[in-house]
Design an enzyme around this catalytic site. Sequence first.
Site, short mmCIF file in Angstrom:
data_model
loop_
_atom_site.label_atom_id
_atom_site.label_comp_id
_atom_site.label_asym_id
_atom_site.label_seq_id
_atom_site.Cartn_x
_atom_site.Cartn_y
_atom_site.Cartn_z
N SER A 163 0.82 -1.21 0.00
CA SER A 163 0.00 0.00 0.00
C SER A 163 0.85 1.26 0.00
O SER A 163 0.49 2.25 -0.63
CB SER A 163 -0.92 0.00 1.23
OG SER A 163 -1.86 -1.04 1.15
N ALA A 164 1.98 1.24 0.73
CA ALA A 164 2.85 2.41 0.79
C ALA A 164 3.94 2.38 -0.28
O ALA A 164 4.21 3.40 -0.92
CB ALA A 164 3.48 2.51 2.17
N GLU A 222 9.84 -6.60 -4.10
CA GLU A 222 8.62 -7.22 -3.56
C GLU A 222 8.86 -8.71 -3.36
O GLU A 222 9.30 -9.41 -4.28
CB GLU A 222 7.44 -7.00 -4.51
CG GLU A 222 6.19 -7.80 -4.20
CD GLU A 222 5.72 -7.64 -2.76
OE1 GLU A 222 5.36 -8.67 -2.14
OE2 GLU A 222 5.71 -6.50 -2.26
N ALA A 223 8.55 -9.19 -2.16
CA ALA A 223 8.79 -10.60 -1.84
C ALA A 223 7.85 -11.53 -2.58
O ALA A 223 8.16 -12.70 -2.79
CB ALA A 223 8.66 -10.82 -0.33
N HIS A 278 -5.74 -4.40 10.79
CA HIS A 278 -5.31 -3.00 10.79
C HIS A 278 -4.08 -2.79 11.68
O HIS A 278 -4.07 -1.92 12.55
CB HIS A 278 -6.45 -2.09 11.29
CG HIS A 278 -7.70 -2.18 10.49
ND1 HIS A 278 -8.94 -1.80 10.98
CD2 HIS A 278 -7.92 -2.60 9.22
CE1 HIS A 278 -9.87 -1.99 10.06
NE2 HIS A 278 -9.27 -2.49 8.97
#
Length: 521
Positions: free
Chosen positions: A11-12, A32-33, A462
């Site tokens: 998201s970030a 990215e994993a 969250h």
Amino acid sequence: MFDYVIVGAGSAGCVVANRLTEDPRCKVLLLEAGPRDTDRWIHVPLGYGKLFSRTDINWAYESEPEPSLNGRRVFTPRGKVLGGSSSINGLVYIRGQPEDFDGWGIPGWRFADLLPYFKRAENQGRGANAWHGVGGPLEVGDLPDRHELCDAFVAAAVANGIPRNDDFNGEKQEGAGYYQATACKGRRCSTATGYLRPAGKRPNLRVEVNAHATRIAFSGKRATGVEYRQDGRLCSVTASREIILAGGAFNSPQLLQLSGIGPSALLAQHGIPVVHELPAGEALQDHFYVRTFWKCNKPITLNDDMRSLFRMGRIGLQYLMNKRGPLTVSAGYAAAFVRTKPELKRPDAQIYFINFSTAKRGGVLHTHSGFTSSVSQLQVESRGSVRIASRDPFAPPAIRYNYLATENDRRVMVDGLKLVRRIVNTPPMRDYVAAEFAPGASVQSDDEWLAFCRETGDTVFHPTSTCSIGRVVGADLKVLGTEGLRVIDASVMPAVPSGNINAAVIAVAEKGADLVKEGAR
């Protein structure tokens, strides 16, 4: 050689990669994993239910046994794919309350400072106004269809003194109404879709997938590069300006600890030399979440649709032809943000409403016609931790939520659940109820409600605050005591905002990208 290496395309990370590469002189590597976001169910809004246990695109963590939950482990899905959790979440768009950000007490991070970033990110389907923006990368809009059960829920909430609210992200959050979602024309808008895909055409951005970061390299206190595993090979890359961690509330502190940034006792336990002692991984916050289930006396829920081949076929055609129908529904359909005590100055609980029911999220629907109404506390007091359990970077971290640790946290959940029961038993909602399926009418006392919370409650996905501003990073998001290293993700929030956090993470990333640009001048 790259100017910046960003660890995590979630998201970030996708936001930061997009904004930094707007300058053609700036070279960025994004690691990215997980894989690319090619799975079709990622892009169908209701498809999130099929992604919960998919370990190819999901970290699928579990917490340590939680004492307050009778020793249960809490299943914790997080996105391991381009777009991160914005590719597998429930699409609900909620920013939180202004008091949340003002309450952080961090200069430059008040709500008035973040509102321009919320607006810059957004392409609001209703158009621009004082609270919303258009033309941004993130599609935000109304769900294509209303539902009579949702209408009844909202009307029953209003009958209980809860105001009608058609925009939870406008002047005030309090009230009952329909959610908006990060979707457009029946398709999910993750940050991979909205931010990374346009930026992917730029020659100054390189994206490496299936690249699992294992360690940050340091020269003294300066971060110089990242080591990562890809296709069985150990690779390394250097950055001339900064390493930016965007792995989220679990993976960012885990990588810091593996690299020598963390509590010294923890690092010594695992034989990791200390680069700088910081409370990375401490102060985890999350929203606790408890569901109630109801049998519906009319065959109008998704449970009914899934029992009929004809209705399932009609749903599929409706989506393929018109991008409408049940497949466009997010993880929340309608909602109410409420005060559990009238003397409170702002809502302290979030009530979710959805027109189906299932014992296990992402699992098979109940065989009866059913709907679900759930409660989540908004201003959480309980705090947990994220700590490495091994020097092995592929071993999951030890996650402890520590839910229900304070009296107020327990009270809000109990009062919120009692309010759900009142709403559902108020006309016109009551006219749709055949029976209370769970917890059932036998649960009446506060102690019985709390026991139900302990037996059934879990995360609503969250997690925040494990590398928070003022403790691990400064207001500029630079890791304290180091050079060339920042964290830009949900972990930097000093406290979890009031509601679903993806919108706030994106706003933090927008501001974080500006901070990086300012530091490069």
